[in-house]
Design an enzyme around this catalytic site. Structure first.
Site, short mmCIF file in Angstrom:
data_model
loop_
_atom_site.label_atom_id
_atom_site.label_comp_id
_atom_site.label_asym_id
_atom_site.label_seq_id
_atom_site.Cartn_x
_atom_site.Cartn_y
_atom_site.Cartn_z
N ASN A 1 59.56 66.45 22.29
CA ASN A 1 58.37 67.29 22.26
C ASN A 1 58.13 67.82 20.85
OD1 ASN A 1 60.60 69.06 22.23
ND2 ASN A 1 59.39 70.68 23.17
N CYS B 1 58.62 70.50 19.05
CA CYS B 1 59.65 71.23 18.27
C CYS B 1 61.01 70.58 18.29
CB CYS B 1 59.75 72.66 18.77
SG CYS B 1 58.33 73.65 18.26
N GLU C 1 63.29 69.86 20.66
CA GLU C 1 64.43 70.23 21.50
C GLU C 1 64.45 69.52 22.84
OE1 GLU C 1 61.17 72.72 23.08
OE2 GLU C 1 61.82 72.10 21.09
#
Length: 771
Positions: free
Chosen positions: A278, A280, A282
């Site tokens: 995704n 960011c 993580e």
């Protein structure tokens, strides 16, 4: 009702402001029509409804609703933003993150762009791997032409994202990933060298184990043609590694993900390979898979100076139940995403408030004790989450792909969810919960918050204020000093043990950021969102050490940000006629607008435009000169009204800063839009043009020369001191005061944007560049 009435005592003023701006239901005029209590009740009721799908009685469903409501209103747990925004409303899209696939065909590329637009419209963020696309200048048989390559198509996706607005609450965010062995890897690494391009993407290089081994040995490695899967060419691995490091040092991108490590932990390898995460970084996901995230507030898990493990365990179990229900209640933007998501039922339970917890326990963030505590907490959360998932599997059945999972191969008990833990960014959620963000250290102990009309308010960390009160050294002037200095270190009025405990992001050596990320990663199914903060003077060699430490310590990826690396570049030296530097030290000048008085006098003019009647109010100063401008349009709303408000603010700011009114008129007069109009025999080309006409009329009858030259005595020009000079005599920006990673101005409220958890976040209003 008694329970509902007490919730506002737990919400900070800023939390209420963020909820009103971004989360609460609103009427057609943008006015909230629900309270924070209503929001949490709406979400709890909607998500608890899923229990009825599994044979629970109405009484049992109501009990679940109360559990969920209490968990959120006590600020012990909050789900990701789309769930808070959309649960129980018409949209009902509850997921924060999605990964889509892009195959090497024009049909697939533009089908994915369409799918991306639908996801962004519903409030989600998207991740892509562009590694399947053929390299630049590769032949296209169907047309006889050549391919433009992955980076060119990233720009198309970027433009599409820019065009899609997410209901005024969340903005489109993307992750773009390219494998290090793709033929276009060099172009990709440098594609954000100009940080004004591809602005709606975070980018990361997918690093393989083979590449790392060859980079350490200074050997060449193969680039692989995505179509034929055969070697396309060779590059020196160390040279490519050096370029990744250089670009990350220069402006924070690209990040890196260890793609082989992510696939090693892929719970369903028979269902597909992990290609992307995704926005960011993580949440590794399969193509066309989504994940539902939520975070536990560790700051609320303290009891009598220690961790309340019973309370934490209870919240973990209820949070897993909540997130599993979200999967069933979700209205997915695409049928294919629904099918993949429900086949694996991945959830991502994480934490926030970790730095606050350490403060309260008296444990230093940058210490072995801090890292050990991180491991202990996350192991506890992972174990209890798996137990809760096994319990749900016994009641509801295992996730459908369980027989294709690594768990079944190992003979594990059936699980309801293929993954259960993720450390996600909590920028806006942590504002609502009034706690520190994710697993990050606090960004400041005390800082200045801009309110309005040049009014500034000093904000101080509540637990530090409590400690300062008890220690007898709390003084407003001391808090102001801390806000200016950016750290409490070196302030003699503060005891040394307090200075050691209350550290901020820039008080901590970069290695400790990685060690903390690694500690949490050890017991996290998915990955950990964290930024490694580096001081401005950090070198490329420092970045190299961080990357290798992240690799060696088991992280699945890493993002660094060097302070001020995205700030405007230093001013260049003026040159004399002979082309030689005159060695004059350039000093940046900051213009401070005049403060607005409580009462102003002005006139309102009605003027016809192609969009309707525009009402322009111009207030004047004590000398009768235009001072500020407000606009309204009876039938305007949404984007049109926001643009008028923005234009009014900018014109007012210019007037209050002493800019000539005639210069403003010159800039905005004559701007055309598709709907011109006629007014008193003259053509009005646009709303901007109309405002210019009204300003011009207002100037008639005044001394125009005075209007062009007179600046109020109240307007001050402040010279920033302490500008430094480089070795060649050139001026550079003022030295960083270590306040943290301020990377810009919030487009919504004008406060500072901070670089936190791999994203740009406003701590004043909750704006997040990553959605």
């Amino acid at each position: 009702m008694g329970k509902d009435a007490g919730i506002n005592t737990k919400l900070s003023d800023n939390a209420v402001k963020v909820l009103e701006k971004r989360y609460l239901k609103k009427d057609d005029n943008g006015k909230p029509i629900e309270t924070p209590e209503d929001l949490f009740r709406r979400v709890a009721k909607n998500i608890a409804t899923a229990d009825s799908y599994y044979g629970k009685t109405p009484q049992e469903v109501k009990k679940t609703e109360e559990d969920f409501y209490e968990m959120m209103t006590d600020l012990n747990f909050l789900p990701n933003s789309p769930t808070l925004m959309n649960a129980g409303r018409e949209l009902q899209q509850l997921s924060a993150c999605f990964v889509l696939s892009i195959d090497d065909s024009m049909e697939s590329i533009f089908e994915t762009i369409k799918d991306t637009a639908l996801i962004h419209k519903s409030g989600g963020g998207t991740g892509f791997s562009f590694s399947r696309l053929r390299g630049k200048n590769s032949p296209v048989r169907s047309t006889g032409g050549i391919s433009s390559g992955p980076v060119s198509f990233m720009k198309v996706f970027n433009a599409a994202t820019q065009a899609v607005k997410q209901g005024g609450t969340r903005r489109g965010a993307n992750m773009g990933i390219l494998r290090v062995d793709h033929p276009d890897i060099l172009e990709f690494i440098k594609c954000k060298e100009n940080d004004k391009e591809i602005t709606n993407f975070n980018i990361s290089v997918a690093i393989t184990e083979d590449f790392i081994a060859k980079a350490l040995k200074n050997e060449e490695y193969d680039l692989i043609d995505p179509r034929s899967k055969k070697p396309w060419g060779r590059l020196n691995a160390k040279d490519v590694w050096d370029l990744v490091i250089k670009m990350a040092w220069q402006n924070g991108e690209p990040g890196i993900i260890f793609i082989d490590r992510m696939n090693r932990d892929n719970p369903t390898p028979q269902c597909g390979q992990i290609e992307s995460t995704n926005p960011c970084g993580e949440q590794p996901l399969l193509p066309y898979e989504s994940c539902n995230l939520g975070s536990i507030n560790l700051a609320n898990m303290i009891n009598s100076g220690g961790i309340d493990w019973n309370k934490l365990g209870d919240v973990v179990e209820k949070a897993v139940h909540f997130l599993d229900n979200v999967i069933d209640m979700n209205a997915y933007p695409l049928k294919r995403i629904e099918e993949t998501t429900k086949s694996n039922r991945k959830i991502g339970l994480g934490v926030m408030g970790f730095a606050d917890m350490l403060f309260m326990l008296g444990v230093k963030y940058n210490s072995d004790d801090g890292a050990r505590l991180a491991e202990k907490i996350m192991k506890f959360i992972l174990d209890r989450s798996r137990t809760a998932s096994q319990k749900l599997a016994a009641e509801r059945g295992a996730f459908p792909n369980f027989k294709k999972s690594i768990y079944d191969m190992k003979g594990a008990k059936p699980l309801r969810n293929a993954t259960v833990t993720t450390i996600a960014p909590t920028g806006t959620l942590s504002i609502i919960a009034n706690c520190s963000s994710g697993i990050e250290p606090v960004f400041a102990i005390s800082y200045v918050r801009n309110i309005m009309d040049n009014v500034k308010l000093i904000e101080t960390h509540p637990y530090f204020k409590e400690v300062a009160d008890k220690g007898g050294f709390y003084k407003p002037e001391l808090m102001n000093l801390i806000a200016q200095k950016g750290t409490i270190h070196g302030i003699k009025e503060i005891p040394e043990n307090i200075q050691d405990l209350f550290v901020t992001a820039h008080d901590i050596a970069p290695e400790w950021h990685v060690r903390m990320q690694s500690a949490f990663q050890k017991y996290t199914n998915n990955a950990v969102s964290k930024t490694v903060n580096l001081p401005q003077e950090a070198t490329q060699e420092d970045v190299r050490k961080i990357y290798m430490l992240a690799y060696e310590s088991g992280c699945k990826g890493v993002t660094i940000y060097r302070d001020n690396s995205r700030a405007e570049q230093p001013m260049s030296n003026p040159q004399d006629a002979k082309g030689k530097s005159d060695q004059v030290q350039a000093v940046p000048v900051k213009i401070i607008p005049r403060p607005r008085p409580n009462v102003t006098v002005g006139t309102t003019t009605k003027i016809a435009t192609g969009c309707g009647n525009l009402y322009v109010t111009i207030n004047v100063d004590e000398k009768g000169l235009p001072f500020e401008v407000f606009m309204s349009m009876g039938k305007a709303g949404g984007c049109a009204m926001s643009q008028l408000e923005a234009l009014g603010r900018l014109v007012s700011l210019a007037l209050r800063s002493g800019i000539e009114a005639t210069a403003i008129i010159e800039q905005i007069r004559g701007i055309r839009c598709p709907s011109p109009s006629w007014e008193k025999g003259g053509r009005i080309f646009s709303c901007s043009d109309a405002i210019a006409r009204v300003l011009e009329r207002r100037l008639q009858g005044t001394d125009k020369a005075r209007a062009m030259t007179d600046v109020s005595d109240k307007t001050k020009v402040a010279i920033e001191e302490h500008a430094t000079t480089d070795s060649s005599g050139g001026a550079s920006r003022p030295k960083s005061n270590k306040k943290g990673d301020i990377v810009g101005v919030c487009p919504d409220c004008g406060s500072a944007l901070w670089h936190v958890e791999g994203c740009m976040v406003c701590n004043s209003c909750g704006y997040s560049k990553c959605g």
